[in-house]
Design a protein around this motif. Structure first.
Motif, PDB file in Angstrom:
ATOM      1  N   ASP A  60       0.707  -1.205  -0.072  1.00 42.41           N
ATOM      2  CA  ASP A  60       0.007  -0.077   0.076  1.00 42.41           C
ATOM      3  C   ASP A  60       0.864   1.147   0.063  1.00 42.41           C
ATOM      4  O   ASP A  60       0.664   1.987  -0.803  1.00 42.41           O
ATOM      5  N   SER A  61       1.948   1.180   0.973  1.00 38.32           N
ATOM      6  CA  SER A  61       2.826   2.260   0.755  1.00 38.32           C
ATOM      7  C   SER A  61       3.572   2.458  -0.503  1.00 38.32           C
ATOM      8  O   SER A  61       3.787   3.535  -0.927  1.00 38.32           O
ATOM      9  N   ALA A  62       4.100   1.357  -1.127  1.00 37.88           N
ATOM     10  CA  ALA A  62       4.381   1.509  -2.400  1.00 37.88           C
ATOM     11  C   ALA A  62       3.804   2.104  -3.574  1.00 37.88           C
ATOM     12  O   ALA A  62       4.322   2.929  -4.230  1.00 37.88           O
ATOM     13  N   ILE A  63       2.633   1.609  -3.618  1.00 35.19           N
ATOM     14  CA  ILE A  63       1.512   2.452  -4.502  1.00 35.19           C
ATOM     15  C   ILE A  63       1.463   3.862  -4.129  1.00 35.19           C
ATOM     16  O   ILE A  63       1.407   4.607  -5.045  1.00 35.19           O
ATOM     17  N   LYS A  64       1.237   4.368  -2.902  1.00 30.85           N
ATOM     18  CA  LYS A  64       1.136   5.709  -2.602  1.00 30.85           C
ATOM     19  C   LYS A  64       2.392   6.472  -3.066  1.00 30.85           C
ATOM     20  O   LYS A  64       2.595   7.496  -3.531  1.00 30.85           O
ATOM     21  N   ILE A  65       3.591   5.825  -2.519  1.00 32.20           N
ATOM     22  CA  ILE A  65       4.792   6.583  -2.900  1.00 32.20           C
ATOM     23  C   ILE A  65       5.189   6.627  -4.390  1.00 32.20           C
ATOM     24  O   ILE A  65       5.259   7.746  -5.061  1.00 32.20           O
ATOM     25  N   ASN A  66       4.931   5.538  -5.097  1.00 32.44           N
ATOM     26  CA  ASN A  66       4.838   5.661  -6.758  1.00 32.44           C
ATOM     27  C   ASN A  66       3.925   6.527  -7.247  1.00 32.44           C
ATOM     28  O   ASN A  66       4.144   7.465  -8.483  1.00 32.44           O
ATOM     29  N   LYS A  67       2.586   6.648  -6.720  1.00 32.59           N
ATOM     30  CA  LYS A  67       1.439   7.722  -7.364  1.00 32.59           C
ATOM     31  C   LYS A  67       2.198   9.091  -6.980  1.00 32.59           C
ATOM     32  O   LYS A  67       1.965  10.149  -7.894  1.00 32.59           O
ATOM     33  N   TYR A  68       2.595   9.469  -5.848  1.00 35.92           N
ATOM     34  CA  TYR A  68       3.368  10.673  -5.561  1.00 35.92           C
ATOM     35  C   TYR A  68       4.262  10.912  -6.484  1.00 35.92           C
ATOM     36  O   TYR A  68       4.306  12.015  -6.992  1.00 35.92           O
ATOM     37  N   LEU A  69       5.367  10.275  -6.816  1.00 34.47           N
ATOM     38  CA  LEU A  69       6.234  10.461  -7.579  1.00 34.47           C
ATOM     39  C   LEU A  69       5.792  10.668  -9.131  1.00 34.47           C
ATOM     40  O   LEU A  69       6.409  11.573  -9.812  1.00 34.47           O
ATOM     41  N   ASP A  70       4.644  10.055  -9.510  1.00 32.01           N
ATOM     42  CA  ASP A  70       4.241  10.111 -10.804  1.00 32.01           C
ATOM     43  C   ASP A  70       3.653  11.351 -10.884  1.00 32.01           C
ATOM     44  O   ASP A  70       3.785  12.266 -12.061  1.00 32.01           O
ATOM     45  N   HIS A  71       2.796  11.853  -9.882  1.00 32.19           N
ATOM     46  CA  HIS A  71       2.151  13.097  -9.784  1.00 32.19           C
ATOM     47  C   HIS A  71       2.823  14.217  -9.760  1.00 32.19           C
ATOM     48  O   HIS A  71       2.942  15.384 -10.602  1.00 32.19           O
ATOM     49  N   LEU A  72       4.334  14.150  -9.282  1.00 31.46           N
ATOM     50  CA  LEU A  72       5.253  15.275  -9.136  1.00 31.46           C
ATOM     51  C   LEU A  72       5.810  15.451 -10.343  1.00 31.46           C
ATOM     52  O   LEU A  72       6.047  16.672 -10.416  1.00 31.46           O
ATOM     53  N   GLU A  73       6.108  14.421 -11.208  1.00 27.00           N
ATOM     54  CA  GLU A  73       6.719  14.646 -12.359  1.00 27.00           C
ATOM     55  C   GLU A  73       5.625  15.534 -13.366  1.00 27.00           C
ATOM     56  O   GLU A  73       6.171  16.013 -14.321  1.00 27.00           O
ATOM     57  N   THR A  74       4.268  15.573 -13.088  1.00 27.46           N
ATOM     58  CA  THR A  74       3.523  16.229 -13.902  1.00 27.46           C
ATOM     59  C   THR A  74       3.484  17.677 -13.429  1.00 27.46           C
ATOM     60  O   THR A  74       2.842  18.269 -14.244  1.00 27.46           O
ATOM     61  N   MET A  75       3.900  17.907 -12.502  1.00 27.51           N
ATOM     62  CA  MET A  75       4.113  19.518 -11.913  1.00 27.51           C
ATOM     63  C   MET A  75       4.808  20.197 -12.374  1.00 27.51           C
ATOM     64  O   MET A  75       5.861  19.905 -13.155  1.00 27.51           O
ATOM     65  N   ARG A  76       4.573  21.634 -13.048  1.00 31.32           N
ATOM     66  CA  ARG A  76       5.366  22.344 -13.549  1.00 31.32           C
ATOM     67  C   ARG A  76       6.657  22.914 -13.125  1.00 31.32           C
ATOM     68  O   ARG A  76       7.709  23.312 -13.393  1.00 31.32           O
ATOM     69  N   TYR A  77       6.588  22.946 -11.594  1.00 30.09           N
ATOM     70  CA  TYR A  77       7.731  23.331 -10.659  1.00 30.09           C
ATOM     71  C   TYR A  77       8.688  22.102 -10.352  1.00 30.09           C
ATOM     72  O   TYR A  77       9.707  22.445  -9.701  1.00 30.09           O
ATOM     73  N   TYR A  78       8.374  20.837 -11.103  1.00 35.58           N
ATOM     74  CA  TYR A  78       9.293  19.806 -10.869  1.00 35.58           C
ATOM     75  C   TYR A  78      10.510  20.236 -11.174  1.00 35.58           C
ATOM     76  O   TYR A  78      10.728  20.196 -12.582  1.00 35.58           O
ATOM     77  N   ASP A  79      11.581  20.008 -10.617  1.00 32.78           N
ATOM     78  CA  ASP A  79      12.877  19.897 -11.074  1.00 32.78           C
ATOM     79  C   ASP A  79      13.726  18.545 -10.487  1.00 32.78           C
ATOM     80  O   ASP A  79      13.841  18.328  -9.515  1.00 32.78           O
ATOM     81  N   LYS A  80      13.967  17.694 -11.889  1.00 31.17           N
ATOM     82  CA  LYS A  80      14.505  16.353 -11.435  1.00 31.17           C
ATOM     83  C   LYS A  80      15.655  16.483 -11.032  1.00 31.17           C
ATOM     84  O   LYS A  80      16.172  15.704 -10.167  1.00 31.17           O
ATOM     85  N   LYS A  81      16.736  17.618 -10.990  1.00 29.11           N
ATOM     86  CA  LYS A  81      18.008  17.625 -10.593  1.00 29.11           C
ATOM     87  C   LYS A  81      17.717  17.747  -9.087  1.00 29.11           C
ATOM     88  O   LYS A  81      18.661  17.400  -8.163  1.00 29.11           O
ATOM     89  N   ALA A  82      16.919  18.742  -8.501  1.00 26.73           N
ATOM     90  CA  ALA A  82      16.873  19.100  -7.306  1.00 26.73           C
ATOM     91  C   ALA A  82      16.207  17.942  -6.423  1.00 26.73           C
ATOM     92  O   ALA A  82      16.452  17.742  -5.163  1.00 26.73           O
ATOM     93  N   VAL A  83      15.415  17.139  -6.905  1.00 31.34           N
ATOM     94  CA  VAL A  83      14.729  16.061  -6.314  1.00 31.34           C
ATOM     95  C   VAL A  83      15.723  14.770  -6.040  1.00 31.34           C
ATOM     96  O   VAL A  83      16.019  14.349  -5.020  1.00 31.34           O
ATOM     97  N   TRP A  84      16.424  14.601  -7.372  1.00 22.77           N
ATOM     98  CA  TRP A  84      16.960  13.240  -7.418  1.00 22.77           C
ATOM     99  C   TRP A  84      18.544  13.590  -7.305  1.00 22.77           C
ATOM    100  O   TRP A  84      19.130  12.548  -7.145  1.00 22.77           O
ATOM    101  N   GLY A  85      18.926  14.642  -7.690  1.00 27.99           N
ATOM    102  CA  GLY A  85      20.488  14.968  -7.732  1.00 27.99           C
ATOM    103  C   GLY A  85      21.099  14.239  -8.793  1.00 27.99           C
ATOM    104  O   GLY A  85      20.562  14.076 -10.100  1.00 27.99           O
ATOM    105  N   ALA A  86      22.072  13.363  -8.886  1.00 32.39           N
ATOM    106  CA  ALA A  86      22.631  12.800  -9.793  1.00 32.39           C
ATOM    107  C   ALA A  86      22.185  11.274  -9.893  1.00 32.39           C
ATOM    108  O   ALA A  86      22.661  10.467 -10.742  1.00 32.39           O
ATOM    109  N   LEU A  87      21.283  11.024  -9.140  1.00 30.49           N
ATOM    110  CA  LEU A  87      20.802   9.516  -9.212  1.00 30.49           C
ATOM    111  C   LEU A  87      19.596   9.588 -10.129  1.00 30.49           C
ATOM    112  O   LEU A  87      18.905  10.678 -10.734  1.00 30.49           O
TER     113      LEU A  87
END
Length: 96
Positions: A60-87
């Motif tokens: 259940d937590s994995a589903i929530k985390i993955n949904k949040y990350l999918d939703h985060l990537e659709t936001m206009r303020y999402y900065d992949k480098k700020a969230v993940w760094g070099a990963l």
């Protein structure tokens, strides 16, 4: 004499046996501030699951985390480098 600063413990497993459901629940909230840390917590938790209720809470937590990350990537303020760094952005796999 000033005291030395202690190094913070970032691993939730450093305190010995802990309530797995609590750690799983906390990882769901940590993903909002530090996604790589939350995913590393979930990877550590995945190897310590014993009961079916812990596996259900994990999934259940994995589903929530993955949904949040999918939703985060659709936001206009999402900065992949700020969230993940070099990963590379990853998701939490479910356990069946």
């Amino acid at each position: 004499m000033p005291r030395k600063k202690s190094n913070p413990i970032i691993s939730p497993f450093a305190f010995g046996i802990a309530d797995m459901n609590g750690l799983i629940r906390d990882a769901t909230y940590v993903v909002k501030w530090d996604a790589p840390l939350a995913i590393s917590w979930m990877e550590g938790i995945a190897g310590r699951l014993i009961s079916e209720t812990e596996k259900k809470a994990y999934n259940d937590s994995a589903i929530k985390i993955n949904k949040y990350l999918d939703h985060l990537e659709t936001m206009r303020y999402y900065d992949k480098k700020a969230v993940w760094g070099a990963l590379v952005p990853t998701r939490v796999p479910e356990i069946f």
